[in-house]
Design a protein around this motif. Structure first.
Motif, PDB file in Angstrom:
ATOM      1  N   THR A 119     -16.905 -31.287 -32.024  1.00 22.95           N
ATOM      2  CA  THR A 119     -17.438 -32.445 -32.062  1.00 22.95           C
ATOM      3  C   THR A 119     -17.559 -33.935 -31.592  1.00 22.95           C
ATOM      4  O   THR A 119     -17.618 -35.277 -32.185  1.00 22.95           O
ATOM      5  CB  THR A 119     -15.687 -32.985 -32.716  1.00 22.95           C
ATOM      6  OG1 THR A 119     -15.343 -32.624 -31.605  1.00 22.95           O
ATOM      7  CG2 THR A 119     -15.566 -31.986 -33.989  1.00 22.95           C
ATOM      8  N   GLU A 120     -18.280 -33.612 -30.584  1.00 22.24           N
ATOM      9  CA  GLU A 120     -18.471 -34.863 -29.347  1.00 22.24           C
ATOM     10  C   GLU A 120     -20.009 -35.151 -29.585  1.00 22.24           C
ATOM     11  O   GLU A 120     -20.381 -36.406 -29.499  1.00 22.24           O
ATOM     12  CB  GLU A 120     -18.680 -34.510 -28.136  1.00 22.24           C
ATOM     13  CG  GLU A 120     -17.710 -34.632 -27.229  1.00 22.24           C
ATOM     14  CD  GLU A 120     -17.637 -34.247 -25.966  1.00 22.24           C
ATOM     15  OE1 GLU A 120     -18.619 -33.653 -25.607  1.00 22.24           O
ATOM     16  OE2 GLU A 120     -16.230 -34.127 -25.617  1.00 22.24           O
ATOM     17  N   CYS A 121     -21.046 -34.797 -31.185  1.00 18.87           N
ATOM     18  CA  CYS A 121     -22.133 -34.502 -30.679  1.00 18.87           C
ATOM     19  C   CYS A 121     -22.015 -35.371 -31.789  1.00 18.87           C
ATOM     20  O   CYS A 121     -21.972 -35.368 -32.797  1.00 18.87           O
ATOM     21  CB  CYS A 121     -22.627 -32.716 -31.324  1.00 18.87           C
ATOM     22  SG  CYS A 121     -22.713 -32.099 -29.917  1.00 18.87           S
ATOM     23  N   TYR A 122     -23.360 -36.069 -31.894  1.00 15.82           N
ATOM     24  CA  TYR A 122     -23.845 -37.365 -33.019  1.00 15.82           C
ATOM     25  C   TYR A 122     -24.057 -36.517 -34.079  1.00 15.82           C
ATOM     26  O   TYR A 122     -25.129 -35.309 -34.622  1.00 15.82           O
ATOM     27  CB  TYR A 122     -25.040 -38.091 -32.389  1.00 15.82           C
ATOM     28  CG  TYR A 122     -25.643 -38.391 -33.650  1.00 15.82           C
ATOM     29  CD1 TYR A 122     -24.453 -39.775 -34.492  1.00 15.82           C
ATOM     30  CD2 TYR A 122     -26.560 -38.579 -34.507  1.00 15.82           C
ATOM     31  CE1 TYR A 122     -25.338 -41.036 -34.877  1.00 15.82           C
ATOM     32  CE2 TYR A 122     -26.508 -39.156 -35.476  1.00 15.82           C
ATOM     33  CZ  TYR A 122     -26.313 -40.538 -36.135  1.00 15.82           C
ATOM     34  OH  TYR A 122     -27.043 -41.184 -36.869  1.00 15.82           O
ATOM     35  N   GLY A 123     -23.509 -37.072 -35.195  1.00 15.08           N
ATOM     36  CA  GLY A 123     -23.961 -36.284 -36.798  1.00 15.08           C
ATOM     37  C   GLY A 123     -22.662 -35.393 -36.806  1.00 15.08           C
ATOM     38  O   GLY A 123     -22.371 -34.698 -38.400  1.00 15.08           O
ATOM     39  N   LYS A 181     -22.580 -35.324 -40.775  1.00 11.19           N
ATOM     40  CA  LYS A 181     -22.740 -36.449 -41.589  1.00 11.19           C
ATOM     41  C   LYS A 181     -24.175 -36.465 -42.667  1.00 11.19           C
ATOM     42  O   LYS A 181     -25.072 -35.943 -42.178  1.00 11.19           O
ATOM     43  CB  LYS A 181     -23.201 -37.642 -40.389  1.00 11.19           C
ATOM     44  CG  LYS A 181     -22.988 -39.022 -40.994  1.00 11.19           C
ATOM     45  CD  LYS A 181     -23.307 -40.144 -40.230  1.00 11.19           C
ATOM     46  CE  LYS A 181     -23.305 -41.725 -40.517  1.00 11.19           C
ATOM     47  NZ  LYS A 181     -23.352 -41.939 -39.698  1.00 11.19           N
ATOM     48  N   VAL A 227     -28.442 -37.097 -41.615  1.00  7.46           N
ATOM     49  CA  VAL A 227     -29.020 -37.031 -40.710  1.00  7.46           C
ATOM     50  C   VAL A 227     -29.405 -35.681 -40.488  1.00  7.46           C
ATOM     51  O   VAL A 227     -29.942 -34.685 -41.656  1.00  7.46           O
ATOM     52  CB  VAL A 227     -28.394 -36.313 -39.415  1.00  7.46           C
ATOM     53  CG1 VAL A 227     -27.388 -37.958 -38.920  1.00  7.46           C
ATOM     54  CG2 VAL A 227     -26.498 -35.540 -39.631  1.00  7.46           C
ATOM     55  N   THR A 285     -31.229 -30.289 -35.985  1.00  9.33           N
ATOM     56  CA  THR A 285     -31.448 -31.261 -34.957  1.00  9.33           C
ATOM     57  C   THR A 285     -29.732 -31.061 -34.377  1.00  9.33           C
ATOM     58  O   THR A 285     -29.466 -30.962 -33.244  1.00  9.33           O
ATOM     59  CB  THR A 285     -31.811 -32.437 -35.057  1.00  9.33           C
ATOM     60  OG1 THR A 285     -33.133 -32.856 -35.255  1.00  9.33           O
ATOM     61  CG2 THR A 285     -32.262 -33.312 -33.715  1.00  9.33           C
ATOM     62  N   VAL A 286     -29.069 -31.314 -35.572  1.00  6.31           N
ATOM     63  CA  VAL A 286     -27.781 -31.006 -34.809  1.00  6.31           C
ATOM     64  C   VAL A 286     -26.957 -30.315 -34.441  1.00  6.31           C
ATOM     65  O   VAL A 286     -26.469 -30.008 -33.757  1.00  6.31           O
ATOM     66  CB  VAL A 286     -26.959 -32.415 -36.245  1.00  6.31           C
ATOM     67  CG1 VAL A 286     -25.046 -31.748 -36.018  1.00  6.31           C
ATOM     68  CG2 VAL A 286     -27.469 -33.328 -36.507  1.00  6.31           C
ATOM     69  N   ASN A 323     -27.739 -29.557 -31.438  1.00  5.11           N
ATOM     70  CA  ASN A 323     -27.217 -30.190 -30.041  1.00  5.11           C
ATOM     71  C   ASN A 323     -26.558 -29.646 -29.886  1.00  5.11           C
ATOM     72  O   ASN A 323     -24.602 -29.651 -29.126  1.00  5.11           O
ATOM     73  CB  ASN A 323     -27.287 -31.700 -30.703  1.00  5.11           C
ATOM     74  CG  ASN A 323     -28.586 -32.579 -30.332  1.00  5.11           C
ATOM     75  OD1 ASN A 323     -29.216 -32.061 -29.711  1.00  5.11           O
ATOM     76  ND2 ASN A 323     -28.383 -33.606 -31.271  1.00  5.11           N
ATOM     77  N   ASN A 361     -24.614 -28.448 -26.589  1.00  3.06           N
ATOM     78  CA  ASN A 361     -23.612 -29.238 -26.132  1.00  3.06           C
ATOM     79  C   ASN A 361     -22.402 -27.815 -25.891  1.00  3.06           C
ATOM     80  O   ASN A 361     -21.710 -27.881 -24.465  1.00  3.06           O
ATOM     81  CB  ASN A 361     -22.768 -30.317 -26.750  1.00  3.06           C
ATOM     82  CG  ASN A 361     -21.722 -31.062 -26.045  1.00  3.06           C
ATOM     83  OD1 ASN A 361     -22.120 -31.197 -24.977  1.00  3.06           O
ATOM     84  ND2 ASN A 361     -20.899 -31.506 -26.532  1.00  3.06           N
TER      85      ASN A 361
END
Length: 116
Positions: free
Chosen positions: A28-32, A76, A79, A83-84, A87, A91
């Motif tokens: 959940t820290e990842c963008y998107g 989201k 996006v 890529t999400v 990531n 992570n």
């Protein structure tokens, strides 16, 4: 049972719930990422889990001192899903390996939904 990490003085046992919490928080820290989704969704709707229940969106399998992690995420809208997901995999793998000292064999990501 959990993950067992032997050392010179005995062994360290890390419960699967702890591993799931680390993985859920890392994802959940990842963008998107909008949130985590439980694997037992019925009716086709992916519900976003609250922070205290993120571990329900994570499955952990420990075999031969290797950890396999399966995540249910909600991304989201707009996006790049690949890529999400890349990531998230990076992570989660890094944080679990760094915090536990164990090797992560695989991280599987299931996109359970898209939210605006």
């Amino acid at each position: 049972m959990g993950a067992t990490l032997p050392n010179d003085f005995g062994k360290i046992i890390i419960d699967e719930d702890v591993l799931a919490s680390i993985a859920g928080r890392s994802a959940t820290e990842c963008y998107g990422i909008v949130g985590m989704s439980a694997f037992s969704t019925t009716g086709g709707w992916a519900d976003i889990l609250k922070r205290e229940n993120w571990a329900k969106g994570v499955k952990i399998l420990v075999a031969n001192e290797l950890i396999t992690i399966e995540l249910g995420i909600i991304v989201k809208y707009g996006v790049s899903i690949s890529t999400v997901a890349d990531n998230v995999i990076d992570n989660v793998s890094f944080n679990v390996e760094h915090l536990t000292g164990m090797k992560v064999e695989k991280v599987n990501v299931q996109v359970k939904g898209i939210r605006v």
